[in-house]
Motif scaffolding. Structure first.
Motif, mmCIF file in Angstrom:
data_model
loop_
_atom_site.group_PDB
_atom_site.id
_atom_site.type_symbol
_atom_site.label_atom_id
_atom_site.label_comp_id
_atom_site.label_asym_id
_atom_site.label_seq_id
_atom_site.Cartn_x
_atom_site.Cartn_y
_atom_site.Cartn_z
ATOM 1 N N LEU A 30 0.824 -1.218 0.000
ATOM 2 C CA LEU A 30 0.000 0.000 0.000
ATOM 3 C C LEU A 30 0.852 1.259 0.000
ATOM 4 N N ARG B 31 -1.477 0.005 -8.864
ATOM 5 C CA ARG B 31 -1.691 -1.025 -7.839
ATOM 6 C C ARG B 31 -0.480 -1.961 -7.815
ATOM 7 N N ARG C 280 5.625 2.203 -1.527
ATOM 8 C CA ARG C 280 4.591 1.303 -1.052
ATOM 9 C C ARG C 280 5.157 0.427 0.057
ATOM 10 N N VAL D 201 -5.345 7.143 4.785
ATOM 11 C CA VAL D 201 -6.803 7.213 4.639
ATOM 12 C C VAL D 201 -7.470 6.095 5.443
ATOM 13 N N LEU D 202 -6.950 4.878 5.337
ATOM 14 C CA LEU D 202 -7.512 3.751 6.083
ATOM 15 C C LEU D 202 -7.389 3.963 7.588
ATOM 16 N N THR E 251 -0.172 7.030 1.426
ATOM 17 C CA THR E 251 -1.402 7.823 1.385
ATOM 18 C C THR E 251 -2.635 6.946 1.604
ATOM 19 N N ASP E 252 -2.631 5.730 1.066
ATOM 20 C CA ASP E 252 -3.750 4.811 1.289
ATOM 21 C C ASP E 252 -3.790 4.360 2.744
#
Length: 160
Positions: free
Chosen positions: A38, A104, A82, A45-46, A41-42
């Motif tokens: 991930l 991704r 990531r 948010v999570l 930034t993801d």
């Protein structure tokens, strides 16, 4: 995060010799359940969906996890780093597939024989401590979005 998730996250932090805090428990849980690498930034948010957190604190936690071997940081075709669990915590060494269209990055089981780490050291005259393998391409979802499912990358040129 349920009680079992909390216990599992706490056990991973203990194995990495990292003091558990509510936010560290949450971040390691997010990495463990993501199934893929991930972007920070993801993760932010999570995490914000469950806990108060600022960007600086999250980056410090991720750096601590990387320093202790709990997480690995991976580069990609874009500028975003990531993060995923390190091999001692994910259960096995693995490589990554990166989609050059959507960004991704999936964690994949390492292909047997893909890299012979034992043979690399002597041939390079160095002690090899790790190898990172990233396969770049266009994922199935992005291929379906193109007209007729035709490939969007010229394999010879490696460009869109």
């Amino acid at each position: 995060m349920d009680e079992q998730g909390t216990r599992h996250a706490a056990a991973m932090l203990a194995r990495a010799a990292i003091e558990p805090t509510p936010l560290r428990l949450l971040v390691v849980h997010l990495l463990a359940t993501a199934g893929r690498a991930l972007p920070a930034t993801d993760i932010l948010v999570l995490a914000r969906g469950q806990h108060r957190v600022n960007k600086v604190t999250l980056y410090r936690i991720l750096e601590l996890f990387v320093d202790k071997g709990l997480a690995q940081r991976h580069s990609s075709g874009d500028r975003a780093r990531r993060y995923c669990l390190g091999p001692r915590f994910s259960g096995q060494p693995h490589c990554h597939a990166y989609c050059v269209r959507c960004g991704r990055m999936e964690c994949l089981p390492i292909a047997e024989g893909l890299v012979d780490i034992a043979a690399l050291g002597p041939s390079l005259a160095m002690d090899v401590v790790g190898v990172e393998v990233r396969i770049d391409g266009v994922c199935a979802a992005c291929r379906r979005e193109t007209a007729g499912g035709e490939p969007t990358v010229d394999a010879k040129l490696g460009s869109l």
